[in-house]
Design a protein around this motif. Sequence first.
Motif, mmCIF file in Angstrom:
data_model
loop_
_atom_site.group_PDB
_atom_site.id
_atom_site.type_symbol
_atom_site.label_atom_id
_atom_site.label_comp_id
_atom_site.label_asym_id
_atom_site.label_seq_id
_atom_site.Cartn_x
_atom_site.Cartn_y
_atom_site.Cartn_z
ATOM 1 N N SER A 1 0.846 -1.226 0.101
ATOM 2 C CA SER A 1 0.161 0.004 0.032
ATOM 3 C C SER A 1 0.859 1.245 0.116
ATOM 4 C CB SER A 1 -0.996 -0.195 1.420
ATOM 5 O OG SER A 1 -1.598 -1.220 1.363
ATOM 6 N N ASP B 1 -9.056 -2.593 0.474
ATOM 7 C CA ASP B 1 -7.875 -2.814 1.398
ATOM 8 C C ASP B 1 -7.121 -3.848 0.591
ATOM 9 O OD1 ASP B 1 -8.474 -5.738 2.693
ATOM 10 O OD2 ASP B 1 -10.494 -4.465 2.057
ATOM 11 N N SER C 1 -9.992 -0.125 11.651
ATOM 12 C CA SER C 1 -8.309 0.523 11.579
ATOM 13 C C SER C 1 -8.259 1.399 12.565
ATOM 14 C CB SER C 1 -8.219 0.593 10.122
ATOM 15 O OG SER C 1 -6.882 1.426 9.991
ATOM 16 N N GLY D 1 -3.956 3.712 6.432
ATOM 17 C CA GLY D 1 -4.425 2.343 5.731
ATOM 18 C C GLY D 1 -6.003 2.351 5.746
ATOM 19 N N ARG D 2 -6.574 1.472 4.855
ATOM 20 C CA ARG D 2 -8.013 1.060 4.972
ATOM 21 C C ARG D 2 -8.230 -0.014 5.660
ATOM 22 N NH1 ARG D 2 -10.449 4.872 1.759
ATOM 23 N NH2 ARG D 2 -12.198 3.585 1.202
ATOM 24 N N GLY D 3 -7.350 -1.042 5.673
ATOM 25 C CA GLY D 3 -7.440 -2.445 6.357
ATOM 26 C C GLY D 3 -7.846 -2.197 7.929
ATOM 27 N N THR E 1 -10.727 -6.731 8.094
ATOM 28 C CA THR E 1 -10.335 -7.162 6.724
ATOM 29 C C THR E 1 -9.273 -8.417 6.764
ATOM 30 O OG1 THR E 1 -8.959 -5.380 6.507
ATOM 31 C CG2 THR E 1 -10.847 -5.198 5.570
#
Length: 384
Positions: free
Chosen positions: A64, A162, A219, A224-226, A230
Amino acid sequence: MTVSQERGARAGSLAKAKRIVIKIGSSLLVDSNKNEINHSWLLALIEDVVALRAKGQDILIVSSGSVALGRRMLKIQNGELKLSERQAAAACGQVRLMQAYQQILTWHNTGAAQVLLTLADTENRQSYLNVRATLRSLLELGTVPVINENDTVATPTRRYGDNDRLAARVATMIDADCLILLSDIDGLYTADPSIDPTAQFISEVTSLTSEILAMGGESRSGFGRGGMRTKMEAARIALGSGCAMVIAQGKGLHPLRSILEGKRCSWFLPNCSPSAARKVWISGSLDPRGTLMIDDGASKALLAGRSLLSVGVKKVNGTFARGDLVSIQTHDATEVARGLVAYSSDESLKIMGKHSDQFEILLGYNGQKEIIHRDDLVLTGDAQ
Ligand code: GLU
């Protein structure tokens, strides 16, 4: 066994893995103060990667960071991004991201290969097969694939969003036996440890019970998006294909070396290997769409664990597409194996009995040299 012996034993799963996918979160790679690549961290990580490769292990990185880096380049640092801004940021940041990987890997005489994927690329059969063949080639040619979601073209409804789940899909696609999610937390807890002081650390998971799956939280990272949710979905995908998964703290230099040295992390262990999971899948539920009759030389090669080459195919029956399951039989119609064929029935008819150096003339393109790659084959006869 003491706690440190237990950790050492689990770290052995990484030491023994043949093919490893490493997912790197934005919060590790991008320095939040400068919104620039955390260079010393990446240098140390690549040293770990190079050390694993020197032991013969295949490494793929899912990284990422493109959006976080692109925001800075485009000076859109504050607040939530609109979709078009996010896509623009990804387009700019991805270049910067790859520059960094390429530069450092080149210092180690290793090629970096950029692979950008969408959800459709991993769900659509034709694209899936193409991506898988490309990743295999990149590994065979000695490069380190650096993969990210193609955020610039992904649509809001048709995307991963993600990289945890994307990394798990990549791991299952190329039969990796270990997936490492480097994160800003050292593993799975019974509750979010930043809010609940009674949260217990979980060092090993062998079954994804509903209780474990429910431990996924959101999160806490600014980039980050995860989140843990996830990561639990990634665990479900990985374990279902026989791939072990680790959630480990990535902050600090040499995070992979730390795992090998037995640093605390959460291991998710499957109850079978990737090849066993694939074997069950291939030999189990699917109906063969056609038959390839092979000669004695090809039979011996298969029994010795090798791939099926077109030169050993004598007859093609049935109508099948690339990627379909076919039965592989000897001249007396005894099934010796089943496998996922790399060419359609029309193409197989053209290349049967021929060497792969003629493929370009016979097919109009130069496809993979195996009509069925050994990773896609399961022996089914008595001699297996
Ligand atoms: N693909 C996104 C990026 O490169 C990251 C997604 C994620 O944080 O997992 O910025």
